[in-house]
Design an enzyme around this catalytic site. Structure first.
Site, PDB file in Angstrom:
ATOM      1  CD  GLN A  35      80.812  63.495  13.833  1.00 49.23           C
ATOM      2  OE1 GLN A  35      81.651  63.978  14.544  1.00 49.23           O
ATOM      3  NE2 GLN A  35      80.664  62.207  13.713  1.00 49.23           N
ATOM      4  N   GLY A  44      81.017  57.889   9.622  1.00 49.67           N
ATOM      5  CA  GLY A  44      81.140  56.774   8.678  1.00 49.67           C
ATOM      6  C   GLY A  44      81.866  57.292   7.459  1.00 49.67           C
TER       7      GLY A  44
HETATM    8  P1  IMP Z   1      75.324  62.118  17.517  1.00 51.93           P
HETATM    9  O1  IMP Z   1      76.661  62.716  17.242  1.00 51.93           O
HETATM   10  O2  IMP Z   1      75.246  60.671  17.141  1.00 51.93           O
HETATM   11  O3  IMP Z   1      74.832  62.396  18.893  1.00 51.93           O
HETATM   12  O4  IMP Z   1      74.260  62.851  16.548  1.00 51.93           O
HETATM   13  C1  IMP Z   1      73.987  64.250  16.658  1.00 51.93           C
HETATM   14  C2  IMP Z   1      73.647  64.846  15.295  1.00 51.93           C
HETATM   15  O5  IMP Z   1      74.799  64.789  14.456  1.00 51.93           O
HETATM   16  C3  IMP Z   1      72.567  64.072  14.531  1.00 51.93           C
HETATM   17  O6  IMP Z   1      71.826  65.000  13.761  1.00 51.93           O
HETATM   18  C4  IMP Z   1      73.340  63.144  13.627  1.00 51.93           C
HETATM   19  O7  IMP Z   1      72.629  62.783  12.476  1.00 51.93           O
HETATM   20  C5  IMP Z   1      74.529  64.035  13.286  1.00 51.93           C
HETATM   21  N1  IMP Z   1      75.734  63.258  12.954  1.00 51.93           N
HETATM   22  C6  IMP Z   1      76.543  62.602  13.803  1.00 51.93           C
HETATM   23  N2  IMP Z   1      77.547  62.020  13.146  1.00 51.93           N
HETATM   24  C7  IMP Z   1      77.389  62.343  11.863  1.00 51.93           C
HETATM   25  C8  IMP Z   1      78.136  62.057  10.688  1.00 51.93           C
HETATM   26  O8  IMP Z   1      79.196  61.418  10.694  1.00 51.93           O
HETATM   27  N3  IMP Z   1      77.642  62.565   9.533  1.00 51.93           N
HETATM   28  C9  IMP Z   1      76.519  63.330   9.485  1.00 51.93           C
HETATM   29  N4  IMP Z   1      75.785  63.630  10.549  1.00 51.93           N
HETATM   30  C10 IMP Z   1      76.228  63.140  11.739  1.00 51.93           C
END
Ligand code: IMP
Length: 422
Positions: A222, A40
């Protein structure tokens, strides 16, 4: 010729959206190389806030071409909603959005499996956008790619095959309801018609652009510590946000990369589970969260907050090859009497030379802090480095020296104008 990689240097949410928006002006093309709608990226233009999940932030600057690389996993509905939202706000997509034919598509079963995983012992605090299960299918060579949307016969064959397999798993292993393949087929055939106009041979497009002297900013989502290989596994995302992921994520060779730029928040946050050595629990953490409006741009979840970790940043700089950085959200620290910076880790009474190699070690380390005086004054209106309070300058010099990078941008608020360039 300039091809730069922009990386989140901590656990994501460093403020990449604003900095890509600012730097993007100096590039012809902005290319996103990994992740999906779990990201985001927030940009504020004249009091209007835009949160982008899939489309590179460069779309908000006229004339910049935007690329979604093969390393990204695309939720077609999220993509179309974002295009629609931006078009309604007057942003033009004519000859500006290029989507790799090799990017993988998120399917409804990916999201269902993501939420099942999150309800069991393997919970990592996922955003629930189907990211991990989609990358699993990609590496299992069962994935559905953007290019498949162009071939209705092939698309139908793959969807029927995959839904049948996933339904077996949903029913027999998880005792869940089966998904309706006819509904999925109808939706995804329709997505194909809407997305077809953007599908591009991205490696050829980008390498031709480089040969024509165009500049490219490769935008990561990320952050480095969420990298599938170099992050705090298993509490990571399923892709490679580190700079190394940029080349494979868009099809540009390493020999063409001219620099790596890091985005660094002036304190630390993380969303989801996993170790966080400098985390502030209780009131101090709550205050930092409130001052920094630290709530997830995608999920709205409260972010965990803590002190700046120079030891972690040194590791991040090493694995990414970061040379220069933008320090973001510096104004958020303005209320503090004193500010702590973690300069070293101690484990079992010994000072560590290198970042811990396991999550278990990271959970047990003791952060060693240096305490610096705060500046206790609003800096959000300051536009020149010389005008910053001496305590702010000392804080910046300290973190720069202890993390080993040069600061070239300082962000003192969410607006484009709240930026100091050095
Ligand atoms: P996923 O990528 O949705 O599977 O999430 C895996 C981990 O990465 C979780 O701890 C999420 O909170 C973190 N995460 C995924 N996308 C973001 C981001 O854009 N900002 C911060 N943390 C993220």
């Amino acid at each position: 010729m300039s091809v730069s990689v922009l990386v989140g240097s901590q656990w994501g949410d460093e403020g990449k959206g604003k900095i890509v928006d600012i730097l993007g002006e100096r590039f012809d093309i902005v290319a996103r190389y990994q992740g999906g709608a779990n990201a985001g990226h927030t940009i504020v233009i004249e009091d209007q806030q835009f949160i982008l999940h899939l489309i590179p932030s460069g779309i908000l600057r006229d004339g910049i071409k935007c690329v979604i690389g093969n390393g990204v996993v695309i939720d077609p509905q999220a993509l179309l909603d974002e295009i629609d939202f931006l078009q309604k706000h007057g942003f033009n997509f004519n000859d500006r959005l290029f989507i790799s034919h090799n990017a993988h598509i998120i399917m409804p079963y990916h999201k269902v499996i993501d939420s099942i995983n999150e309800s069991g012992d393997n919970k990592v605090g996922s955003t629930g956008r189907g990211i991990g299960p989609c990358y699993i299918d990609k590496f299992d060579r069962k994935g559905i790619r953007v290019v498949d949307l162009l071939d209705k016969v092939e698309l139908e064959r793959k969807i029927r095959r995959n839904v049948a397999e996933k339904n077996e798993i949903l029913k027999k292993i998880y005792n869940k309801e089966e998904l309706d393949v006819e509904v999925i087929l109808k939706d995804y055939l329709a997505f194909g018609n809407l997305i077809a106009q953007y599908i591009t041979d991205v490696p050829t497009f980008l390498n031709n652009a480089i040969n024509d002297g165009k500049s490219i900013l490769m935008e990561g989502a990320q952050g480095a510590l969420l990298d599938i290989d170099h992050g705090t596994y298993p509490f990571v995302t399923s892709s490679s946000p580190t700079s190394g992921g940029a080349c494979s994520g868009v099809g540009v060779p390493p020999t063409k990369i001219s620099s790596v730029f890091g985005i660094v928040k002036s304190y630390t946050t993380r969303v989801g589970l996993g170790p966080f050595p400098t985390e502030l629990l209780g009131e101090e953490g709550d205050e930092l969260r409130k001052w920094g409006a630290e709530f997830g741009a995608t999920t709205g979840r409260p972010r965990r907050c803590g002190w700046y970790d120079a030891f972690l940043l040194k590791y991040s700089r090493m694995i990414n090859g970061i040379e220069r950085v933008a320090i973001t959200k510096l104004d958020v620290l303005s209320n503090l009497d004193e500010i702590k910076v973690c300069i070293a880790y101690e484990l079992d009474g010994k000072t560590l030379e290198a970042f811990p190699t396991t999550v278990n070690q990271l959970e047990r380390i003791k952060p060693i802090y240096k305490i610096l005086p705060g500046w206790k004054t609003d800096i959000s209106h300051i536009r020149k480095y010389e005008d910053l309070p001496i305590e702010t300058k000392n804080y910046l010099s300290f973190i720069s020296e202890h993390s080993g990078f040069e600061i070239s941008i300082i962000s003192v608020g969410p607006k484009r104008s709240q930026t100091i360039e050095l």
